[in-house]
Design a protein around this motif. Structure first.
Motif, PDB file in Angstrom:
ATOM      1  N   GLU A  79      -7.195 -26.009   7.657  1.00 22.48           N
ATOM      2  CA  GLU A  79      -6.192 -24.669   7.641  1.00 22.48           C
ATOM      3  C   GLU A  79      -6.746 -23.424   6.904  1.00 22.48           C
ATOM      4  OE1 GLU A  79      -2.454 -26.020   5.856  1.00 22.48           O
ATOM      5  OE2 GLU A  79      -2.187 -27.563   7.393  1.00 22.48           O
ATOM      6  N   ASP A  80      -7.519 -23.643   5.873  1.00 23.09           N
ATOM      7  CA  ASP A  80      -7.877 -22.279   4.997  1.00 23.09           C
ATOM      8  C   ASP A  80      -9.618 -22.041   5.083  1.00 23.09           C
ATOM      9  OD1 ASP A  80      -5.390 -21.980   4.040  1.00 23.09           O
ATOM     10  OD2 ASP A  80      -5.638 -23.419   2.736  1.00 23.09           O
ATOM     11  N   SER A  81     -10.247 -22.876   6.187  1.00 23.81           N
ATOM     12  CA  SER A  81     -11.483 -22.890   6.111  1.00 23.81           C
ATOM     13  C   SER A  81     -12.021 -21.513   7.130  1.00 23.81           C
ATOM     14  CB  SER A  81     -12.070 -23.889   6.782  1.00 23.81           C
ATOM     15  OG  SER A  81     -11.867 -25.092   5.739  1.00 23.81           O
ATOM     16  N   LEU A 107     -20.670 -27.583   5.122  1.00 27.29           N
ATOM     17  CA  LEU A 107     -20.861 -26.663   6.238  1.00 27.29           C
ATOM     18  C   LEU A 107     -20.641 -27.764   7.492  1.00 27.29           C
ATOM     19  CD1 LEU A 107     -23.882 -24.505   5.359  1.00 27.29           C
ATOM     20  CD2 LEU A 107     -21.455 -23.952   5.091  1.00 27.29           C
ATOM     21  N   ILE A 108     -20.005 -27.277   8.529  1.00 26.91           N
ATOM     22  CA  ILE A 108     -19.871 -28.027   9.734  1.00 26.91           C
ATOM     23  C   ILE A 108     -20.410 -27.149  10.869  1.00 26.91           C
ATOM     24  CG2 ILE A 108     -18.429 -29.223  11.255  1.00 26.91           C
ATOM     25  CD1 ILE A 108     -16.412 -29.520   9.332  1.00 26.91           C
ATOM     26  N   VAL A 165     -14.075 -25.649   3.814  1.00 28.68           N
ATOM     27  CA  VAL A 165     -15.287 -25.966   4.382  1.00 28.68           C
ATOM     28  C   VAL A 165     -15.845 -24.392   5.457  1.00 28.68           C
ATOM     29  CG1 VAL A 165     -15.367 -28.249   4.529  1.00 28.68           C
ATOM     30  CG2 VAL A 165     -14.507 -27.043   6.590  1.00 28.68           C
ATOM     31  N   SER A 166     -17.012 -24.224   5.515  1.00 26.88           N
ATOM     32  CA  SER A 166     -17.239 -23.106   6.527  1.00 26.88           C
ATOM     33  C   SER A 166     -17.607 -23.977   7.911  1.00 26.88           C
ATOM     34  CB  SER A 166     -18.474 -22.387   5.844  1.00 26.88           C
ATOM     35  OG  SER A 166     -17.885 -21.613   4.691  1.00 26.88           O
ATOM     36  N   ILE A 167     -17.301 -23.383   8.710  1.00 28.20           N
ATOM     37  CA  ILE A 167     -17.496 -23.963  10.106  1.00 28.20           C
ATOM     38  C   ILE A 167     -18.101 -22.810  10.985  1.00 28.20           C
ATOM     39  CG2 ILE A 167     -16.302 -25.110  12.228  1.00 28.20           C
ATOM     40  CD1 ILE A 167     -14.012 -25.677  10.241  1.00 28.20           C
ATOM     41  N   GLN A 210     -29.612 -28.412   4.597  1.00 29.42           N
ATOM     42  CA  GLN A 210     -29.355 -29.675   5.348  1.00 29.42           C
ATOM     43  C   GLN A 210     -28.683 -30.803   4.613  1.00 29.42           C
ATOM     44  OE1 GLN A 210     -30.859 -31.124   8.055  1.00 29.42           O
ATOM     45  NE2 GLN A 210     -32.296 -29.393   9.066  1.00 29.42           N
ATOM     46  N   SER A 211     -28.682 -30.769   3.379  1.00 30.84           N
ATOM     47  CA  SER A 211     -28.178 -31.980   2.400  1.00 30.84           C
ATOM     48  C   SER A 211     -26.608 -31.823   2.479  1.00 30.84           C
ATOM     49  CB  SER A 211     -28.698 -31.633   1.018  1.00 30.84           C
ATOM     50  OG  SER A 211     -28.045 -30.395   0.414  1.00 30.84           O
ATOM     51  N   ARG A 212     -25.950 -30.675   2.733  1.00 27.39           N
ATOM     52  CA  ARG A 212     -24.604 -30.653   2.703  1.00 27.39           C
ATOM     53  C   ARG A 212     -23.867 -29.981   4.191  1.00 27.39           C
ATOM     54  NH1 ARG A 212     -23.035 -25.353   1.256  1.00 27.39           N
ATOM     55  NH2 ARG A 212     -24.874 -24.259   0.407  1.00 27.39           N
TER      56      ARG A 212
END
Length: 667
Positions: free
Chosen positions: A423-425, A447-448, A399-401, A467-469
């Motif tokens: 770990e790999d984000s 996305l977080i 994920v992308s944070i 927005q949806s994800r």
């Protein structure tokens, strides 16, 4: 003849002189002995006064702390119920999409569940509002416990003077202790415009230990509160990690010394493991001069010079207003010396690194016995490791944070925690919303976004296309009202358990929304494992006869203990306002009560007298009698000799009550 007379005169004069000197020496010795006796009398009076003061304070604190615990329990129960409803709604939605059932063939109960989904916003509103209340309740509770510890510290100061410091070993959660201390001082730091945060390396450090939790709390309380006092800008950061070889060398501990510490803590039991923790308190405050390092840890020591000494740094305040408004004033130079003495008694070490103008770092080396696996499983709270396992079982890919907050301390801690969880984000940090760059964001990633509450409108606008994800997690201060009621908040200072809980809940909801969407082709498995069920009910008494009698002359104390007993499962609780009434009620039916909670200091007939009357009345009764007292001088051994089965001290904590009932075989 003349010579003889002269000799007699000389001898007589010498005798008078010697007698005078002897008399003066005797008077001097007598005065010294009188001063010593006077000091002993004063110390005895002081000890008695402190004991009485502690007793008088503990009684009202029992009512305050007990009421807060009950209120907190009710608020948390409402939160659990609302969250459970949301989870069921989300789970149902996932099942319905998967099975593609039209509304016309749903059962009546499923229709009701479907209807509840539409009210998720109302449920989120309840959670957001209730969350603020729980945070405030937590702060009131923690500060009440802190006040109790301050009075306990006064008693321990007397013991320090007599060289009678004793350790009270108990099992405790180190992560909870560290985060609680940080939360307690958050308001103080916030009012000064500085940040405070803690970081616990839960990847390496065990959670549960056996040690003197109160003394550890007092050491941290003293150091953290004074670090805040003398940090005008910047931050105070508390970290907990495992000691390394370099740390042992810094404190002058070789293998022989470490083995001696292990043997003292485990009493030679090779099955027990001793873990050496390193707790750092780092601030950006005034700092300490090198010359002042020579007088560290000495009591009643202050040095007046152009740069503040260590004892001035940790014992004095900048102005009289601060002194008047502070609950943590330690102007006599005793604070750090007490911390050192406590560390010494716990076989630990305390050290300082500082530079004038560049802040101070206090390092505490603390050896503690790691709790066994059985004790870990007996802890009712769901651990951080269980939450991590739940999150990892979802098999969420990269994920992308995005972390957007002006607080560098919070950003650093969030990044360290999230780097371990994902770990790999990639993790991107920004101090304001205007500098965010999402142009290179992978359209297939989840996305977080964790951001400061006041940036909500700007953040929502920038991530409008995603927005949806995107999982939105706003940040707010503890106890503050929330700007957005349809989102779950993360509060400052950060607690890792809250972060994991929010991530789990949001992931379940997000996966439910996107299960049949094309944008979710990256999800590896089609089902989300069920969350471990949280304990929502407290154990009930194992004995069929769960009738209890609460005896106390204070009406509030009676009500509080009565409600606590109902919370742990007692069906019927009777009350009495003094020992005489209690005895009369017992006489009516000696087999009625399974347990009696007896206050000691009451009018007419005291608790001890009432206990004696009950024991002498009949030997056929199996009723347990537990002494309830705010007088910590009354030991369990003394009270058991007086006829009691056990003792519990005011203020009564719900966990302590449950443990005592478990030990007595009632839970």
């Amino acid at each position: 003849m003349t010579e003889i007379c002269v000799m007699q005169i000389i001898v007589t004069a010498s005798g008078f002189m010697f007698s005078d000197v002897s008399e003066k020496q005797y008077e001097k010795i007598f005065r010294q002995q009188m001063e010593i006796m006077k000091e002993k009398v004063l110390n005895a009076s002081k000890t008695k006064f402190i004991g009485n003061l502690s007793h008088e304070v503990r009684n009202p604190l029992h009512g305050v702390v007990g009421s807060i615990q009950i209120l907190k329990h009710e608020a948390e129960r409402l939160n659990r119920f609302t969250e459970s409803s949301l989870r069921k709604s989300s789970s149902f939605k996932m099942r319905r999409r998967k099975n593609s059932l039209p509304s016309s063939i749903l059962t009546s109960s499923e229709c009701l569940e479907d209807l509840s989904i539409d009210h998720s916003i109302d449920a989120n509103t309840i959670i957001a509002s209730n969350q603020s209340s729980v945070e405030l309740i937590d702060d009131i509770y923690n500060n009440s416990i802190l006040l109790l510890n301050i009075f306990s510290r006064s008693l321990q100061l007397s013991n320090l003077e007599l060289g009678q410091v004793k350790l009270n070993f108990q099992n405790f959660d180190m992560l909870e202790l560290l985060e609680t201390m940080t939360s307690v001082f958050y308001t103080l730091a916030y009012d000064k415009g500085i940040s405070i945060q803690s970081f616990f390396d839960f990847e390496k450090v065990p959670l549960l230990f056996r040690g003197d939790q109160v003394k550890i709390s007092q050491v941290l309380m003293n150091i953290i509160s004074n670090s805040i006092k003398y940090t005008k800008k910047g931050y105070v950061m508390i970290t907990c990690d495992l000691c390394k070889d370099t740390d042992f060398a810094k404190f002058g501990l070789d293998e022989k010394a470490l083995k001696s510490i292990r043997d003292n803590l485990t009493l030679g039991n090779e099955e027990e493991e001793v873990v050496f923790l390193k707790i750092n308190c780092n601030d950006t405050g005034l700092g300490i001069s090198l010359n002042s390092m020579k007088t560290l840890f000495k009591p009643f020591r202050t040095i007046e010079n152009s740069s503040p000494s260590f004892e001035q740094y940790y014992s004095k305040y900048e102005n009289q207003k601060e002194i008047a408004n502070s609950s943590f004033s330690d102007r006599n130079g005793l604070g750090l010396s007490i911390c050192k003495r406590f560390c010494d008694v716990m076989h630990g070490k305390i050290g300082v690194e500082s530079e004038v103008g560049n802040g101070t770092n206090i390092s505490i080396l603390l050896p503690l016995v790691k709790c066994s696996e059985k004790i870990e499983t007996d802890f009712s709270k769901k651990s951080v490791h269980d939450q991590l396992l739940t999150l990892k079982n979802m098999n969420i890919p990269t994920v992308s944070i995005y972390i957007v907050d002006s607080n560098i301390c919070l950003r650093r801690v969030l990044t360290d925690y999230l780097r371990y969880i994902f770990e790999d984000s990639p993790i991107y940090e920004y101090d304001n919303s205007q500098s965010i760059d999402i142009s290179n964001t992978d359209v297939n990633k989840l996305l977080i976004t964790i951001y400061s509450d006041e940036m909500n409108d700007s953040i929502q606008k920038q991530f409008e296309s995603y927005q949806s994800r995107t999982i939105f997690i706003p940040l707010s201060n503890r106890g503050f009202s929330k700007r957005t009621t349809n989102l779950r908040y993360l509060t400052r200072p950060l607690r890792i358990g809250d972060l994991l809980s929010l991530l789990i809940d949001n992931m379940i909801i997000m996966l439910g929304k996107l299960e049949n969407s094309h944008s979710l082709h990256f999800i590896e498995n089609e089902k989300v494992e069920a969350l471990p069920q949280e304990i929502t009910e407290i154990s009930s008494p194992s004995n069929n006869s769960n009738y209890a009698l609460v005896v106390d002359d204070n009406e509030i104390n009676r009500k509080v203990l009565q409600k606590m007993l109902k919370m742990v499962g007692f069906d019927e609780i009777d009350v009495a306002e003094n020992g005489l009434v209690a005895f009369e009620k017992f006489k009516e039916n000696p087999t009625k009560y399974r347990i009696i909670f007896m206050d000691l200091l009451m009018p007419f007939v005291s608790g001890k007298e009432s206990c004696e009357l009950i024991r002498n009345h009949t030997t056929k009764s199996n009723t347990l009698i537990v002494a309830v007292t705010a007088n910590i001088w009354e030991t369990k051994e003394m009270l058991c000799q007086a006829g009691f089965d056990s003792v519990i001290y005011k203020p009564i904590l719900l966990n302590n009550l449950q443990k005592e009932l478990t030990n007595l075989g009632l839970l």
